[in-house]
Design a protein around this motif. Sequence first.
Motif, PDB file in Angstrom:
ATOM      1  N   THR A 140      15.955 -46.461  50.125  1.00 28.30           N
ATOM      2  CA  THR A 140      16.797 -46.931  51.212  1.00 28.30           C
ATOM      3  C   THR A 140      18.249 -46.681  50.854  1.00 28.30           C
ATOM      4  O   THR A 140      18.671 -46.918  49.730  1.00 28.30           O
ATOM      5  CB  THR A 140      16.561 -48.434  51.459  1.00 28.30           C
ATOM      6  N   HIS A 141      18.997 -46.188  51.830  1.00 23.74           N
ATOM      7  CA  HIS A 141      20.431 -45.946  51.627  1.00 23.74           C
ATOM      8  C   HIS A 141      21.212 -46.809  52.609  1.00 23.74           C
ATOM      9  O   HIS A 141      20.802 -46.988  53.754  1.00 23.74           O
ATOM     10  CB  HIS A 141      20.771 -44.471  51.850  1.00 23.74           C
ATOM     11  N   GLU A 142      22.351 -47.325  52.156  1.00 19.63           N
ATOM     12  CA  GLU A 142      23.216 -48.130  53.015  1.00 19.63           C
ATOM     13  C   GLU A 142      24.630 -47.574  52.958  1.00 19.63           C
ATOM     14  O   GLU A 142      25.129 -47.224  51.883  1.00 19.63           O
ATOM     15  CB  GLU A 142      23.213 -49.583  52.533  1.00 19.63           C
ATOM     16  N   GLU A 151      21.781 -48.816  57.592  1.00 18.84           N
ATOM     17  CA  GLU A 151      20.787 -48.708  56.522  1.00 18.84           C
ATOM     18  C   GLU A 151      19.649 -47.855  57.054  1.00 18.84           C
ATOM     19  O   GLU A 151      19.251 -47.993  58.213  1.00 18.84           O
ATOM     20  CB  GLU A 151      20.290 -50.107  56.155  1.00 18.84           C
ATOM     21  N   THR A 197      27.632 -51.344  59.466  1.00 17.29           N
ATOM     22  CA  THR A 197      26.805 -51.082  58.296  1.00 17.29           C
ATOM     23  C   THR A 197      25.504 -50.470  58.775  1.00 17.29           C
ATOM     24  O   THR A 197      24.836 -51.023  59.654  1.00 17.29           O
ATOM     25  CB  THR A 197      26.518 -52.378  57.509  1.00 17.29           C
ATOM     26  N   GLU A 243      28.742 -47.929  54.961  1.00 16.37           N
ATOM     27  CA  GLU A 243      29.626 -48.619  55.883  1.00 16.37           C
ATOM     28  C   GLU A 243      30.502 -47.604  56.579  1.00 16.37           C
ATOM     29  O   GLU A 243      31.035 -46.701  55.950  1.00 16.37           O
ATOM     30  CB  GLU A 243      30.506 -49.634  55.146  1.00 16.37           C
TER      31      GLU A 243
END
Length: 145
Positions: free
Chosen positions: A137-139, A126, A124, A141
């Motif tokens: 903020t972008h996350e 971020e 993951t 996987e």
Amino acid sequence: MSVFPFTVDVPEMEDREEELPVFRELAYDYEKNCLLRKGGKPYLVEKDDALQIWIYKALKTKRFVWPAYTHTYGSEIENVIGISNDPAIIDSEIKRYITETLMVNPYLQELSDFTFAHERDIVTVEFVVTTVYGRFTHESEIYNE
């Protein structure tokens, strides 16, 4: 002394920058993997909301595979799969692929503060995205199968 027998007025750098139109994208439902609709019709979102959708789609689309997209759109992040057992190397490559994928967009100014979490075959990531409109903020996987 100039090579020209007359003076030339060169506009300041900020005067030469072209104004970017407002960034727009069709609203997207990430959970159902489809367009959102109002009254049965897809609708547009703007600015950072639209850029978040663009980032999501750009990172999920394989580069050089789909003829509908130019060679500057999409990601090669799947190349990270199986390159190493060292998390530091994997993190470095993920950051590089994300940066190469996203920084082609003129509305994005900076990607920073990358953090990584490794759990079995999933990484993951971020990071903070600075755009012409603001920051968010972008996350994502990444599956290392």
